[in-house]
Design a protein around this motif. Structure first.
Motif, PDB file in Angstrom:
ATOM      1  N   HIS A  66     -14.986  -4.427 -19.777  1.00 32.74           N
ATOM      2  CA  HIS A  66     -14.729  -5.751 -20.474  1.00 32.74           C
ATOM      3  C   HIS A  66     -12.282  -5.741 -20.332  1.00 32.74           C
ATOM      4  CE1 HIS A  66     -18.730  -4.684 -22.598  1.00 32.74           C
ATOM      5  NE2 HIS A  66     -19.326  -5.542 -22.229  1.00 32.74           N
ATOM      6  N   HIS A  86     -24.928 -10.514 -26.429  1.00 31.03           N
ATOM      7  CA  HIS A  86     -26.017  -9.383 -26.952  1.00 31.03           C
ATOM      8  C   HIS A  86     -25.441  -8.499 -27.365  1.00 31.03           C
ATOM      9  CE1 HIS A  86     -27.177 -13.333 -24.091  1.00 31.03           C
ATOM     10  NE2 HIS A  86     -28.296 -12.912 -24.417  1.00 31.03           N
ATOM     11  N   ASP A  89     -22.424 -11.067 -22.215  1.00 24.52           N
ATOM     12  CA  ASP A  89     -22.776  -9.888 -22.327  1.00 24.52           C
ATOM     13  C   ASP A  89     -21.924  -8.986 -23.875  1.00 24.52           C
ATOM     14  OD1 ASP A  89     -23.611  -7.515 -21.355  1.00 24.52           O
ATOM     15  OD2 ASP A  89     -21.031  -6.596 -21.498  1.00 24.52           O
ATOM     16  N   SER A 140     -22.722  -1.233 -18.540  1.00 27.85           N
ATOM     17  CA  SER A 140     -22.779  -2.692 -18.704  1.00 27.85           C
ATOM     18  C   SER A 140     -22.533  -3.516 -16.530  1.00 27.85           C
ATOM     19  CB  SER A 140     -21.424  -3.039 -18.844  1.00 27.85           C
ATOM     20  OG  SER A 140     -21.094  -4.855 -18.799  1.00 27.85           O
ATOM     21  N   ASN A 141     -23.575  -4.498 -17.349  1.00 34.09           N
ATOM     22  CA  ASN A 141     -23.426  -5.397 -15.701  1.00 34.09           C
ATOM     23  C   ASN A 141     -22.617  -5.849 -15.395  1.00 34.09           C
ATOM     24  OD1 ASN A 141     -26.360  -4.637 -15.445  1.00 34.09           O
ATOM     25  ND2 ASN A 141     -27.201  -5.917 -16.718  1.00 34.09           N
ATOM     26  N   ILE A 142     -20.882  -5.957 -16.033  1.00 37.18           N
ATOM     27  CA  ILE A 142     -19.920  -6.461 -15.751  1.00 37.18           C
ATOM     28  C   ILE A 142     -19.147  -5.896 -14.842  1.00 37.18           C
ATOM     29  CG2 ILE A 142     -18.034  -7.099 -16.564  1.00 37.18           C
ATOM     30  CD1 ILE A 142     -20.030  -8.600 -18.410  1.00 37.18           C
ATOM     31  N   ALA A 197     -23.099  -5.702 -26.762  1.00 35.74           N
ATOM     32  CA  ALA A 197     -23.141  -5.067 -26.191  1.00 35.74           C
ATOM     33  C   ALA A 197     -21.670  -3.857 -26.458  1.00 35.74           C
ATOM     34  CB  ALA A 197     -22.901  -5.408 -24.469  1.00 35.74           C
TER      35      ALA A 197
END
Length: 199
Positions: free
Chosen positions: A76, A68, A65, A11-13, A70
């Motif tokens: 998270h 969409h 996220d 994830s881009n988180i 994820a």
């Protein structure tokens, strides 16, 4: 593979968490430099007031996220914990930096060091632990928001696992912080009493 490498792949988180942490210190340093080195008080106020916006950006990123599709994972839950810690400890860190900039660049008083043990240290440890409690409460509130409003059932199952972790961290901090200091202070006072009697 370490945690962050795996998180970046999932994830881009992770990028937003790192950017939020780096951004906090950059904006804090810029705001205090503007206040004490450049004497730009209005600019300093704007920069320091904008620091919490980094947390808003991170929260929005987590929401987007999950929306969409994820797969909810450790990153998270970590983001929720980071938000709680940032909001709970952020004001104290700003004051910490402000005292040091004022001392270094504006002739302010030197920052006081806490004694190794004693009532003042114990009071500071309780104050710090209360910030942990506040951070845990904020983290749980963020998690509940994500679970009840944003997440799918599959995502919610993973996010629920982070709720008891907040309580675990709070309990560990209680024992390692104020409770430990309470007994350490008692031990020191007993030693001092014994030394005074033997003198």
């Amino acid at each position: 593979m370490d945690f962050w490498s795996e998180a970046l792949q999932q994830s881009n988180i992770a990028i937003f968490i790192i950017a939020s942490e780096v951004g906090f210190w950059v904006m804090l340093a810029a705001g205090l430099a503007a206040r004490y080195m450049l004497r730009w008080k209005r600019t300093s106020t704007v920069l320091l007031a904008a620091v919490p916006l980094l947390d808003v950006v991170l929260l929005v990123a987590v929401v987007v996220d999950l929306l969409h599709g994820a797969k909810a994972g450790h990153i998270h839950g970590l983001a929720a914990f980071y938000l709680g810690a940032s909001l709970a400890f952020g004001p104290a860190l700003v004051r910490w930096g402000d005292m040091r900039f004022a001392y270094r660049f504006a002739g302010g008083p030197p920052p006081r060091k806490l004694p190794k043990h004693g009532p003042e240290k114990l009071k500071a440890m309780w104050s710090e632990w209360l910030k942990v409690v506040l951070g845990a409460a904020i983290s749980c509130a963020v998690l509940l928001f994500l679970i009840l409003v944003i997440a799918t059932p599959a995502q919610a199952d993973e996010l629920w696992k982070w709720m008891p972790r907040a309580g675990l961290i709070t309990g560990i901090w209680l024992l390692a912080g104020p409770v430990y200091e309470l007994f350490a202070g008692l031990g020191q006072r007993q030693d001092e009493t014994a030394d005074s009697r033997s003198a």
